[in-house]
Design an enzyme around this catalytic site. Structure first.
Site, PDB file in Angstrom:
ATOM      1  N   VAL A  11       0.822  -1.212   0.000  1.00 22.19           N
ATOM      2  CA  VAL A  11       0.000   0.000   0.000  1.00 22.19           C
ATOM      3  C   VAL A  11       0.859   1.266   0.000  1.00 22.19           C
ATOM      4  O   VAL A  11       0.633   2.192  -0.777  1.00 22.19           O
ATOM      5  CB  VAL A  11      -0.965  -0.015   1.204  1.00 22.19           C
ATOM      6  N   THR A  86      -0.952  -4.015   9.575  1.00 22.39           N
ATOM      7  CA  THR A  86      -1.823  -4.277  10.736  1.00 22.39           C
ATOM      8  C   THR A  86      -2.231  -5.747  10.657  1.00 22.39           C
ATOM      9  O   THR A  86      -3.379  -6.068  10.368  1.00 22.39           O
ATOM     10  CB  THR A  86      -3.074  -3.366  10.716  1.00 22.39           C
ATOM     11  N   ASN A 210     -14.845  -4.440   3.213  1.00 21.84           N
ATOM     12  CA  ASN A 210     -14.222  -5.765   3.086  1.00 21.84           C
ATOM     13  C   ASN A 210     -15.167  -6.871   3.547  1.00 21.84           C
ATOM     14  O   ASN A 210     -15.228  -7.944   2.940  1.00 21.84           O
ATOM     15  CB  ASN A 210     -12.915  -5.815   3.877  1.00 21.84           C
ATOM     16  N   CYS A 262      -5.959  -9.116   3.341  1.00 20.50           N
ATOM     17  CA  CYS A 262      -6.980  -8.236   3.932  1.00 20.50           C
ATOM     18  C   CYS A 262      -8.236  -8.952   4.423  1.00 20.50           C
ATOM     19  O   CYS A 262      -8.555  -8.874   5.604  1.00 20.50           O
ATOM     20  CB  CYS A 262      -7.367  -7.156   2.932  1.00 20.50           C
TER      21      CYS A 262
HETATM   22  N1  NAD Z   1      -2.201  -5.118   0.631  1.00 16.83           N
HETATM   23  C1  NAD Z   1      -3.400  -4.673   0.277  1.00 16.83           C
HETATM   24  O1  NAD Z   1      -3.952  -5.060  -0.755  1.00 16.83           O
HETATM   25  C2  NAD Z   1      -4.119  -3.659   1.123  1.00 16.83           C
HETATM   26  C3  NAD Z   1      -5.224  -2.984   0.592  1.00 16.83           C
HETATM   27  C4  NAD Z   1      -5.870  -2.037   1.383  1.00 16.83           C
HETATM   28  C5  NAD Z   1      -5.426  -1.798   2.683  1.00 16.83           C
HETATM   29  N2  NAD Z   1      -4.362  -2.490   3.172  1.00 16.83           N
HETATM   30  C6  NAD Z   1      -3.899  -2.177   4.525  1.00 16.83           C
HETATM   31  O2  NAD Z   1      -2.755  -1.328   4.403  1.00 16.83           O
HETATM   32  C7  NAD Z   1      -1.820  -1.584   5.446  1.00 16.83           C
HETATM   33  C8  NAD Z   1      -0.468  -1.949   4.866  1.00 16.83           C
HETATM   34  O3  NAD Z   1      -0.608  -3.161   4.151  1.00 16.83           O
HETATM   35  P1  NAD Z   1       0.564  -3.709   3.223  1.00 16.83           P
HETATM   36  O4  NAD Z   1       0.023  -4.885   2.505  1.00 16.83           O
HETATM   37  O5  NAD Z   1       1.159  -2.588   2.443  1.00 16.83           O
HETATM   38  O6  NAD Z   1       1.611  -4.173   4.348  1.00 16.83           O
HETATM   39  P2  NAD Z   1       3.137  -4.596   4.151  1.00 16.83           P
HETATM   40  O7  NAD Z   1       3.440  -5.530   5.248  1.00 16.83           O
HETATM   41  O8  NAD Z   1       3.382  -4.986   2.739  1.00 16.83           O
HETATM   42  O9  NAD Z   1       3.948  -3.238   4.397  1.00 16.83           O
HETATM   43  C9  NAD Z   1       4.077  -2.617   5.628  1.00 16.83           C
HETATM   44  C10 NAD Z   1       5.473  -1.999   5.687  1.00 16.83           C
HETATM   45  O10 NAD Z   1       5.564  -1.147   6.814  1.00 16.83           O
HETATM   46  C11 NAD Z   1       6.896  -1.203   7.283  1.00 16.83           C
HETATM   47  N3  NAD Z   1       6.960  -0.650   8.632  1.00 16.83           N
HETATM   48  C12 NAD Z   1       6.353  -1.108   9.752  1.00 16.83           C
HETATM   49  N4  NAD Z   1       6.615  -0.293  10.792  1.00 16.83           N
HETATM   50  C13 NAD Z   1       7.397   0.703  10.330  1.00 16.83           C
HETATM   51  C14 NAD Z   1       8.000   1.845  10.905  1.00 16.83           C
HETATM   52  N5  NAD Z   1       7.831   2.144  12.208  1.00 16.83           N
HETATM   53  N6  NAD Z   1       8.742   2.646  10.137  1.00 16.83           N
HETATM   54  C15 NAD Z   1       8.924   2.362   8.832  1.00 16.83           C
HETATM   55  N7  NAD Z   1       8.376   1.305   8.211  1.00 16.83           N
HETATM   56  C16 NAD Z   1       7.613   0.484   8.953  1.00 16.83           C
HETATM   57  C17 NAD Z   1       7.243  -2.679   7.169  1.00 16.83           C
HETATM   58  O11 NAD Z   1       8.637  -2.894   7.172  1.00 16.83           O
HETATM   59  C18 NAD Z   1       6.591  -3.021   5.826  1.00 16.83           C
HETATM   60  O12 NAD Z   1       7.503  -2.875   4.749  1.00 16.83           O
HETATM   61  C19 NAD Z   1      -2.459  -2.689   6.293  1.00 16.83           C
HETATM   62  O13 NAD Z   1      -3.172  -2.091   7.332  1.00 16.83           O
HETATM   63  C20 NAD Z   1      -3.422  -3.367   5.328  1.00 16.83           C
HETATM   64  O14 NAD Z   1      -4.491  -3.989   6.001  1.00 16.83           O
HETATM   65  C21 NAD Z   1      -3.690  -3.398   2.424  1.00 16.83           C
END
Ligand code: NAD
Length: 457
Positions: A11, A86, A210, A262
């Site tokens: 994201v 999350t 969702n 998700c």
């Molecule tokens: N993946 C999807 O399709 C999608 C769609 C809509 C919403 N979301 C939501 O978006 C959020 C992120 O999802 P994602 O799939 O991108 O997760 P992800 O795990 O791919 O990415 C999260 C990133 O955050 C980094 N991170 C964590 N703590 C940190 C900090 N203190 N400083 C710097 N970097 C930090 C991690 O190293 C990781 O690279 C979640 O809440 C998810 O539910 C995801």
């Protein structure tokens, strides 16, 4: 506007690259040094169509940078997005450690007033909690907290971000709403709906969206199973109901159960928050149950169909058999295997004594790391070679395009169980393949011997 994106995952990276494309200056931050180094080298750590080109262009224009230095990024920015993970905690709740950690770091680093936008999917009340953390650790700076959930789909993330159905924004003040409208002003073409609301409503809207989509998936899967049991055809049924505009035709394709990063965690977290608020969401609770039952019963469906096709007893038919699984990612066009059906179904097959070789164009390595005893390959022919049966789990185009008249000659036995309804049952039967799909009547294969192909290449 100068924006820091905390968290450069699926994201954060897409949001950062797309906001850079519409003219903002973005610094993407991640605590994962390897990820940032990869991005700095001009490589993309995930597979997402079109993302590489978008990132390269924005970096070249000086609109997009990458760093592990959160404090530096926060200080340079007016607006800070939190797009960290999350994940599901052991008790099923949403684990907010990353969000709270990021909020604390932002507060400590801040050198003035900032707007903090929670883009991660978070339970109701998290925005206010973030506000309290900022207040506690952030000297006397003023922090505006906003909620801006993301609705993109992996595999079509850029298209979704750049052409949204709506933008949902939750704020606490007029000033916060104005800042958020300014960020998305390039999207404001007069027709795109902006849902401007409270933090709470915005946070809950994401979970509700969702949960509703997951409900459609679970519903059509139950209908598919009922079709299997009664001889009805789920494709025609889905058309028959989907043409009713109140129902709509999207999200009515049966499959191996919803997965991904998700739906499973968000539906569960919603039910828990609702129970704690003493307003249980019985519909969503049933959806969670229905989906997990659905996935688990597929292990038996595969075994029974194989046994019947091979003409052997239904007791332990998979023992010592080689099963090719086509598609390991939770959906096509992504390398993401978080809560993918493959990670549940393959262990069920292995437990029944099968040797499983999985093929995926992008997710083979990740799946091999996660699923014990799974062998993987990026070469589909290698997976099909000598397989006693094939199980189709992901709707990649390359899997859709398999010519079974040719591919069947690679198999030890022409048995295909297709969990995505990618092929026409009549064509498969005519090709002499024992073919089972989801909620569509079985058709006896034409087993009259055909002239042997000279080359199957
Ligand atoms: N993946 C999807 O399709 C999608 C769609 C809509 C919403 N979301 C939501 O978006 C959020 C992120 O999802 P994602 O799939 O991108 O997760 P992800 O795990 O791919 O990415 C999260 C990133 O955050 C980094 N991170 C964590 N703590 C940190 C900090 N203190 N400083 C710097 N970097 C930090 C991690 O190293 C990781 O690279 C979640 O809440 C998810 O539910 C995801």
């Amino acid at each position: 506007m100068k924006i820091a994106m905390i968290g450069t995952g699926y994201v954060g990276l897409v949001t950062g690259a797309c906001l850079a494309k519409i003219g903002h200056r973005i610094i993407c931050v991640d605590r994962d040094n390897a990820k940032i180094e990869t991005l700095k080298r001009g490589e993309i750590p995930i597979y997402e169509p079109g993302l590489s080109e978008l990132v390269t262009k924005s970096v070249a224009k000086g609109k997009l940078e990458f760093t592990t230095d959160l404090a530096e990024a926060v200080q340079a920015a007016d607006v800070i997005f939190i797009a960290v993970g999350t994940p599901q905690a052991d008790d099923g709740r949403s684990d907010l450690t990353q969000v709270e950690g990021a909020a604390k770091q932002i507060a400590k680093a801040a050198n003035g007033s900032k707007t903090i936008v929670v883009k991660s999917t978070v339970p109701v009340g998290t925005g206010r909690r973030v506000g309290r953390i900022l207040g506690k650790h952030g000297d006397d700076h003023e922090f505006e907290v906003a909620s801006n959930p993301e609705f993109l789909r992996e595999g079509a993330a850029i298209e979704d971000f750049m052409h949204p159905d709506r933008i949902v924004i939750g704020t606490q003040t007029e000033a916060g709403a104005k800042t958020m409208r300014a960020i998305y002003a390039p999207f404001d073409n007069g027709t795109l709906p902006f849902v401007m609301t409270s933090l709470e409503t915005s946070e809950l809207t994401k979970y509700a969206a969702n949960a509703f989509l997951a409900t459609k998936v679970a519903f059509i899967n139950e209908m598919a199973n009922l079709c299997d049991a009664t001889g009805a055809d789920v494709t025609e049924l889905a058309r028959g109901i989907g043409l009713d505009e109140r129902i709509g035709k999207h999200f009515l394709q049966p499959g191996p159960g919803y997965g991904g990063s998700c739906f499973p965690k968000d539906t569960l977290a919603l039910t828990i928050q609702a129970q704690e608020a003493d307003t249980p969401t019985r519909v969503v609770e049933s959806v969670v149950l229905s989906n997990s039952h659905h996935i688990r019963r597929l292990g038996k469906k595969i075994a029974d169909f194989c046994a019947d096709s091979w003409g052997v007893d239904r007791k332990l038919p998979l023992l010592g058999k080689r099963i090719a699984v086509l598609g390991l990612a939770f959906k096509a066009e992504t390398d993401d295997i978080r809560s993918a059906a493959s990670t549940v179904i393959i262990p069920l097959l292995i437990k029944q004594g099968a040797e499983v070789i999985g093929y995926d164009p992008q997710a083979a390595e990740a799946a091999a790391e996660q699923v014990p005893f799974l062998q993987t390959t990026k070469n589909m022919d290698e997976a099909l070679d000598g397989a006693d049966a094939v199980v189709v789990l992901t709707e990649w185009q390359v899997i859709r395009d398999v010519d079974w008249n040719r591919a069947k000659h690679k198999l030890a036995s022409p048995v295909v169980v297709d969990m995505r309804n990618l092929y026409d049952p009549h064509t498969m039967a005519a090709a002499g393949i024992h073919y089972a799909s989801m909620g569509r009547p079985l058709i006896e294969p034409d087993l009259t011997p055909s002239p042997k192909l000279v080359s199957v290449g």
